[in-house]
Enzyme design. Structure first.
Site, short mmCIF file in Angstrom:
data_model
loop_
_atom_site.label_atom_id
_atom_site.label_comp_id
_atom_site.label_asym_id
_atom_site.label_seq_id
_atom_site.Cartn_x
_atom_site.Cartn_y
_atom_site.Cartn_z
CG ASP A 188 -1.93 1.16 1.17
OD1 ASP A 188 -1.80 2.02 0.28
OD2 ASP A 188 -2.83 1.19 2.02
CG HIS A 193 -1.13 5.35 4.32
ND1 HIS A 193 -2.12 5.50 5.25
CD2 HIS A 193 -1.70 4.69 3.26
CE1 HIS A 193 -3.24 4.95 4.79
NE2 HIS A 193 -3.01 4.47 3.60
CB ILE A 208 -3.25 7.88 9.15
CG1 ILE A 208 -3.78 7.63 7.72
CG2 ILE A 208 -3.81 9.17 9.72
CD1 ILE A 208 -5.28 7.49 7.61
N GLY A 211 -4.62 1.25 7.21
CA GLY A 211 -5.57 0.46 7.99
C GLY A 211 -5.22 -1.00 8.02
#
Length: 285
Positions: A188, A193, A208, A211
């Site tokens: 990812d 991110h 962040i 997930g």
């Protein structure tokens, strides 16, 4: 650009081939917190090729990583966040393989203007050599900027009901300040991110953690707390993403075991928020 429901639902996604190696398997394990204690002999088989190498079950989410459909759909990708994820493991993952993945868009729900849209995706992954079905990934994406396109309302599968008693286990795993960069090497690479400007455009004060990186930490916690690191016991693993995790924060996974059903919830003690809720795992005997 508004979502064109009929166009997206009629899109036929081609089969795609992917290969991964034992290096990728060890890198993924490091990305979900395995090996943080070099004296933990039970984690060595996930990160050290001189042992009998094993794959973390949630590596199923990255062995055929391909987010090109979302990026080419006309959806505002800056405003997309992961909603839910479930993996079904039809057999333990091999530590290296060439696989063939077939993805399809299952449905799209319209939550209304200003409320976003929900996309349901499914990917079946087979071993190219044997044709054997290895795993099936079901995911939900929440497109926060794309509601009001005129589609029907809905929200996908009902969430798993959580036990009301105190958890049987709490497993605390500390993330690293550079964790999103490390995990990005497993698949990812969304700039949300890693790029502060992209994160700010999406409404976050800083980048962040992915997930699915939090999801992998939850699997790590379940393996450690109730499976004695026997990865072959996990038959399926599901959870609902409810809040972001920032690199460097702690993930406290609360775990309840009721026979072969394990429930889990990921708490972030630094901010007193729940990052993953309604988690459900089915264990093999």
């Amino acid at each position: 650009m508004a979502i064109n429901y009929d166009k997206l639902m009629s899109t036929k996604l081609p089969e795609k081939e992917f290969s991964y190696t034992t290096r990728d398997t060890m890198l993924y394990a490091l990305g979900v917190g395995m090996g943080a204690d070099p004296m933990d002999r039970k984690e060595l088989p996930f990160v050290f090729e001189m042992k009998e190498l094993k794959a973390v079950p949630t590596q199923a989410t990255v062995i055929a990583w391909d987010d090109s459909f979302i990026f080419n759909s006309g959806i505002n990708v800056v405003m997309v966040v992961h909603g839910e994820q479930k993996i079904t493991l039809h057999r333990p993952l091999p530590t290296a393989a060439t696989v063939v993945a077939q993805s399809r868009l299952v449905d799209i729900f319209d939550k209304g203007a200003g409320k976003g849209a929900i996309l349901l995706m499914e990917t079946a992954i087979r071993d190219k050599k044997t044709g054997e079905l290895l795993c099936t990934n079901n995911s939900t994406a929440f497109a926060r900027g794309d509601g009001g396109f005129g589609g029907r309302n809905g929200s996908g599968p009902a969430p798993h009901a959580m036990p009301e008693r105190k958890p049987d286990h709490v497993c605390s795993l500390k993330t690293r300040p550079d964790h999103a960069f490390l995990y990005a090497l497993s698949g990812d690479r969304n700039p949300l991110h890693r790029d502060p400007d992209v994160a700010a455009a999406a409404g976050f004060p800083r980048p962040i953690i992915q997930g699915l990186c939090t999801y992998g930490h939850a699997c790590h916690a379940v393996l450690k707390s109730v499976c004695d690191y026997r990865s072959e016991r996990i038959a399926d693993f599901a959870g609902r993403f409810t809040a972001p995790v920032y690199p460097g924060e702690t993930i406290d996974t609360e775990i309840w075991q009721d026979g072969n059903i394990v429930s889990f919830r990921c708490q972030i003690p630094e901010r007193k928020v729940t990052a993953i809720n309604n988690g459900k795992v089915t264990l093999r005997d």
